[in-house]
Design a protein around this motif. Structure first.
Motif, PDB file in Angstrom:
ATOM      1  N   THR A 127      30.216  29.129  49.927  1.00  0.00           N
ATOM      2  CA  THR A 127      30.564  30.064  51.001  1.00  0.00           C
ATOM      3  C   THR A 127      31.865  30.812  50.734  1.00  0.00           C
ATOM      4  OG1 THR A 127      31.699  28.282  52.196  1.00  0.00           O
ATOM      5  CG2 THR A 127      29.367  28.662  52.717  1.00  0.00           C
ATOM      6  N   GLN A 128      32.354  30.684  49.515  1.00  0.00           N
ATOM      7  CA  GLN A 128      33.628  31.341  49.182  1.00  0.00           C
ATOM      8  C   GLN A 128      33.628  32.847  49.428  1.00  0.00           C
ATOM      9  OE1 GLN A 128      33.921  32.875  45.559  1.00  0.00           O
ATOM     10  NE2 GLN A 128      35.490  34.073  46.618  1.00  0.00           N
ATOM     11  N   PRO A 129      32.554  33.591  49.155  1.00  0.00           N
ATOM     12  CA  PRO A 129      32.613  35.044  49.425  1.00  0.00           C
ATOM     13  C   PRO A 129      32.856  35.371  50.888  1.00  0.00           C
ATOM     14  CG  PRO A 129      30.804  34.537  47.930  1.00  0.00           C
ATOM     15  CD  PRO A 129      31.316  33.228  48.428  1.00  0.00           C
ATOM     16  N   LYS A 130      32.446  34.509  51.808  1.00  0.00           N
ATOM     17  CA  LYS A 130      32.643  34.775  53.238  1.00  0.00           C
ATOM     18  C   LYS A 130      34.007  34.310  53.744  1.00  0.00           C
ATOM     19  CE  LYS A 130      29.124  32.478  54.738  1.00  0.00           C
ATOM     20  NZ  LYS A 130      28.136  31.909  55.695  1.00  0.00           N
ATOM     21  N   SER A 131      34.764  33.645  52.907  1.00  0.00           N
ATOM     22  CA  SER A 131      36.039  33.083  53.359  1.00  0.00           C
ATOM     23  C   SER A 131      37.190  34.069  53.331  1.00  0.00           C
ATOM     24  CB  SER A 131      36.399  31.880  52.485  1.00  0.00           C
ATOM     25  OG  SER A 131      36.667  32.302  51.151  1.00  0.00           O
ATOM     26  N   GLY A 132      36.989  35.193  52.642  1.00  0.00           N
ATOM     27  CA  GLY A 132      38.083  36.142  52.481  1.00  0.00           C
ATOM     28  C   GLY A 132      38.983  35.819  51.312  1.00  0.00           C
ATOM     29  N   LEU A 133      38.659  34.784  50.556  1.00  0.00           N
ATOM     30  CA  LEU A 133      39.431  34.390  49.389  1.00  0.00           C
ATOM     31  C   LEU A 133      38.576  34.531  48.149  1.00  0.00           C
ATOM     32  CD1 LEU A 133      40.974  31.055  50.747  1.00  0.00           C
ATOM     33  CD2 LEU A 133      42.006  33.323  50.841  1.00  0.00           C
ATOM     34  N   ASP A 134      39.227  34.846  47.024  1.00  0.00           N
ATOM     35  CA  ASP A 134      38.488  34.832  45.768  1.00  0.00           C
ATOM     36  C   ASP A 134      38.504  33.423  45.190  1.00  0.00           C
ATOM     37  OD1 ASP A 134      40.983  34.436  44.541  1.00  0.00           O
ATOM     38  OD2 ASP A 134      41.257  36.579  44.184  1.00  0.00           O
ATOM     39  N   ALA A 135      37.871  33.248  44.052  1.00  0.00           N
ATOM     40  CA  ALA A 135      37.736  31.913  43.475  1.00  0.00           C
ATOM     41  C   ALA A 135      39.088  31.306  43.122  1.00  0.00           C
ATOM     42  CB  ALA A 135      36.843  31.980  42.230  1.00  0.00           C
ATOM     43  N   THR A 136      40.001  32.130  42.596  1.00  0.00           N
ATOM     44  CA  THR A 136      41.325  31.620  42.238  1.00  0.00           C
ATOM     45  C   THR A 136      42.106  31.189  43.467  1.00  0.00           C
ATOM     46  OG1 THR A 136      41.374  33.070  40.299  1.00  0.00           O
ATOM     47  CG2 THR A 136      43.480  32.176  41.074  1.00  0.00           C
ATOM     48  N   GLU A 137      42.071  32.005  44.521  1.00  0.00           N
ATOM     49  CA  GLU A 137      42.779  31.664  45.757  1.00  0.00           C
ATOM     50  C   GLU A 137      42.201  30.405  46.403  1.00  0.00           C
ATOM     51  OE1 GLU A 137      44.129  36.172  47.156  1.00  0.00           O
ATOM     52  OE2 GLU A 137      42.176  35.349  47.747  1.00  0.00           O
ATOM     53  N   THR A 138      40.881  30.249  46.329  1.00  0.00           N
ATOM     54  CA  THR A 138      40.255  29.047  46.866  1.00  0.00           C
ATOM     55  C   THR A 138      40.723  27.805  46.118  1.00  0.00           C
ATOM     56  OG1 THR A 138      38.300  30.306  47.540  1.00  0.00           O
ATOM     57  CG2 THR A 138      38.059  27.919  47.349  1.00  0.00           C
ATOM     58  N   ALA A 139      40.760  27.900  44.786  1.00  0.00           N
ATOM     59  CA  ALA A 139      41.205  26.763  43.990  1.00  0.00           C
ATOM     60  C   ALA A 139      42.674  26.428  44.272  1.00  0.00           C
ATOM     61  CB  ALA A 139      41.009  27.058  42.504  1.00  0.00           C
ATOM     62  N   GLU A 140      43.512  27.439  44.448  1.00  0.00           N
ATOM     63  CA  GLU A 140      44.922  27.199  44.749  1.00  0.00           C
ATOM     64  C   GLU A 140      45.096  26.569  46.125  1.00  0.00           C
ATOM     65  OE1 GLU A 140      47.042  30.820  44.299  1.00  0.00           O
ATOM     66  OE2 GLU A 140      47.039  30.750  42.086  1.00  0.00           O
ATOM     67  N   LEU A 141      44.298  27.003  47.095  1.00  0.00           N
ATOM     68  CA  LEU A 141      44.394  26.411  48.420  1.00  0.00           C
ATOM     69  C   LEU A 141      44.021  24.935  48.381  1.00  0.00           C
ATOM     70  CD1 LEU A 141      43.222  28.100  51.717  1.00  0.00           C
ATOM     71  CD2 LEU A 141      42.969  25.664  51.369  1.00  0.00           C
ATOM     72  N   LEU A 142      42.974  24.606  47.635  1.00  0.00           N
ATOM     73  CA  LEU A 142      42.559  23.210  47.546  1.00  0.00           C
ATOM     74  C   LEU A 142      43.581  22.371  46.801  1.00  0.00           C
ATOM     75  CD1 LEU A 142      38.779  23.732  46.697  1.00  0.00           C
ATOM     76  CD2 LEU A 142      39.704  22.845  48.846  1.00  0.00           C
ATOM     77  N   ARG A 143      44.272  22.961  45.834  1.00  0.00           N
ATOM     78  CA  ARG A 143      45.191  22.195  44.999  1.00  0.00           C
ATOM     79  C   ARG A 143      46.599  22.150  45.565  1.00  0.00           C
ATOM     80  NH1 ARG A 143      45.313  23.524  38.657  1.00  0.00           N
ATOM     81  NH2 ARG A 143      43.154  22.811  38.978  1.00  0.00           N
ATOM     82  N   PHE A 144      47.092  23.291  46.068  1.00  0.00           N
ATOM     83  CA  PHE A 144      48.481  23.371  46.513  1.00  0.00           C
ATOM     84  C   PHE A 144      48.634  23.405  48.031  1.00  0.00           C
ATOM     85  CE2 PHE A 144      48.577  25.053  42.207  1.00  0.00           C
ATOM     86  CZ  PHE A 144      49.690  24.430  41.674  1.00  0.00           C
ATOM     87  N   GLY A 145      47.547  23.565  48.767  1.00  0.00           N
ATOM     88  CA  GLY A 145      47.652  23.618  50.213  1.00  0.00           C
ATOM     89  C   GLY A 145      47.658  25.036  50.739  1.00  0.00           C
TER      90      GLY A 145
END
Length: 461
Positions: free
Chosen positions: A274-292
């Motif tokens: 569901t990443q395309p609907k989140s408003g984040l790209d793949a890199t931003e999603t990975a950073e959110l999961l890793r760094f908060g």
């Protein structure tokens, strides 16, 4: 024989007490126990926990978040989200101490309400005065604290069990609000200032309460936990050990539950789908999961609520960071109760400077924010952090030994005490008590009731 008959029971009682005092005077003196006063140890432990929270928060602000490979550094993994959560839990403990560690009765609540409102306004004003600072270096938490204090006012009137239930409900359901409420505006203020408050107060309060990096509604769970802890008998070893076990259990449960939900039950896969609907790209999603995150998570899927990352306000995040805060307080309370003289001296070398810093965190936090936003901070990350730690501990210890309360803490305390006295005086005037004596008759002592004496005892009110 006649003289003995004429003696009253009061005379016999006085003679017996005199004989007991004489016997006690002939006994050899017993040296006092080596244990430190438990009340003092309690306060020392709480202040030391604040000092640890301050130094770890400064580490998050001053040291790199990632290493050369782009992975989170160990200090960021250990302290990010947990230091600010510990501050919030300790703020709840402070509210419990302000209310004398018990539920406030509505009839006597005007002074407490006035004190909390004035404290919130004072802390909020200091935070807004720091609005000129760069949010990329540190997001100022004080304006959100001001809203938290206002939201905490109803809590002081609740019984302890209901405060605990409120905290559980908030931790479990606050982040779910974003999935059921209409879409809220994206945060637009980095570090809010007075100009933002005057320009659009509703938008600013909405951001501080719901959508900012420190959303006050979700963080009310921390204040509930602190209020419950502050009402406990923190001088009992059984209570301290129970807090330590509870804190470790909460932190471990949150971590394990998040890992199972994301990896075993497909939560992480759904987040990526569901990443395309989140408003984040793949890199931003990975950073959110890793760094908060910055206070919240996307609403593209409910599986985001299973994430345990710093500043995401999800149930695992709130529960886990509450657990580490409780464990930290328990460890500092245990350290303050060390009884062996040699070991106690060694512990005091570390505990006293931490407690001195913890007793003036508002002043030191403000100074830290101003320092990292000034030209004076030209150090490399690690030397700069170590320099701040040394200066903070030395300054705090010297100030505590000579002046006592920190300068900003003194201003806030004077304001809150004045507001409390004024509100209490107004409440007495409304109830027709102004002009009455400050002395009131106390209930007769049990001995007086048994012996039939009618002497009235007085106490200072």
């Amino acid at each position: 024989m006649n003289n003995t008959a004429n003696l009253s029971w009061q005379d016999l009682d006085r003679s017996a007490q005199a004989n007991m005092r004489a016997v006690e005077a002939r006994r050899p003196e017993v040296p006092p126990p080596a244990d430190p006063p438990v009340g003092r140890a309690r306060l020392l432990g709480v202040d030391a926990a604040r000092g640890v929270a301050l130094l770890t928060m400064i580490a998050v602000h001053s040291l790199p978040e990632s290493d050369a490979a782009g992975r989170p550094t160990w200090w960021f993994t250990a302290f990010a989200g947990r230091s600010s959560a510990a501050f919030a839990v300790l703020a709840g403990v402070g509210i419990a101490f302000l209310t004398e560690r018990r539920r406030v009765r509505p009839a006597a609540g005007s002074g407490i309400v006035a004190a909390l409102v004035v404290r919130a306004l004072a802390i909020g004003a200091i935070g807004l005065a720091l609005g000129y600072t760069d949010a990329s270096l540190a997001a100022v938490i004080l304006p959100s604290y001001a809203v938290m204090f206002l939201l905490a006012i109803p809590l002081v009137f609740l019984p302890t069990w209901l405060v605990a239930v409120t905290g559980v409900v908030v931790a479990a359901g606050a982040s779910a609000l974003y999935h059921v409420l209409p879409p809220l505006p994206e945060p637009s203020y980095e570090n809010p200032a007075f100009a933002h408050l005057l320009d659009n107060p509703v938008a600013l309060l909405t951001e501080l309460s719901l959508t900012g990096e420190y959303p006050a509604v979700a963080w009310l769970a921390y204040l509930c936990a602190g209020l419950v802890i502050g009402r406990l008998t923190l001088t009992r070893m059984r209570v301290i050990l129970g807090m330590l076990a509870t804190g470790v259990a909460l932190a471990a449960t949150a971590l394990v539950a998040s890992s199972i939900l994301l990896n075993r039950y497909g939560g992480l896969q759904q987040i990526n789908l569901t990443q395309p609907k989140s408003g984040l790209d793949a890199t931003e999603t990975a950073e959110l999961l890793r760094f908060g995150g910055d206070g919240n998570t996307p609403t593209s899927t409910w599986w985001w609520l299973a994430v345990d990352s710093p500043h995401t306000s999800t149930p695992p995040d709130l529960v886990g960071t509450t657990g580490t805060a409780i464990a930290l307080i328990a460890l500092m309370l245990l350290a303050g109760r060390v009884a062996r003289p040699l070991l106690r001296r060694a512990v005091s070398v570390l505990l006293v400077p931490l407690a001195a810093a913890g007793g003036m965190t508002l002043t030191l936090y403000t100074g830290h924010i101003m320092f990292i936003n000034s030209n004076v901070d030209s150090f490399a990350p690690v030397p700069g952090y170590l320099a701040q730690v040394v200066v903070i501990l030395l300054f705090a210890t010297a100030w505590w030994a000579t002046a006592g309360r920190g300068p900003l803490e003194g201003l806030v305390t004077v304001a809150t005490r004045s507001a409390r006295r004024l509100a209490t005086w107004n409440g007495r005037r409304r109830h027709g008590r102004v002009g009455m004596s400050m002395y009131t008759a106390a209930a007769p002592h049990p001995h007086e009731r048994l012996t039939g004496t009618r002497a009235t005892r007085w106490r200072y009110r």
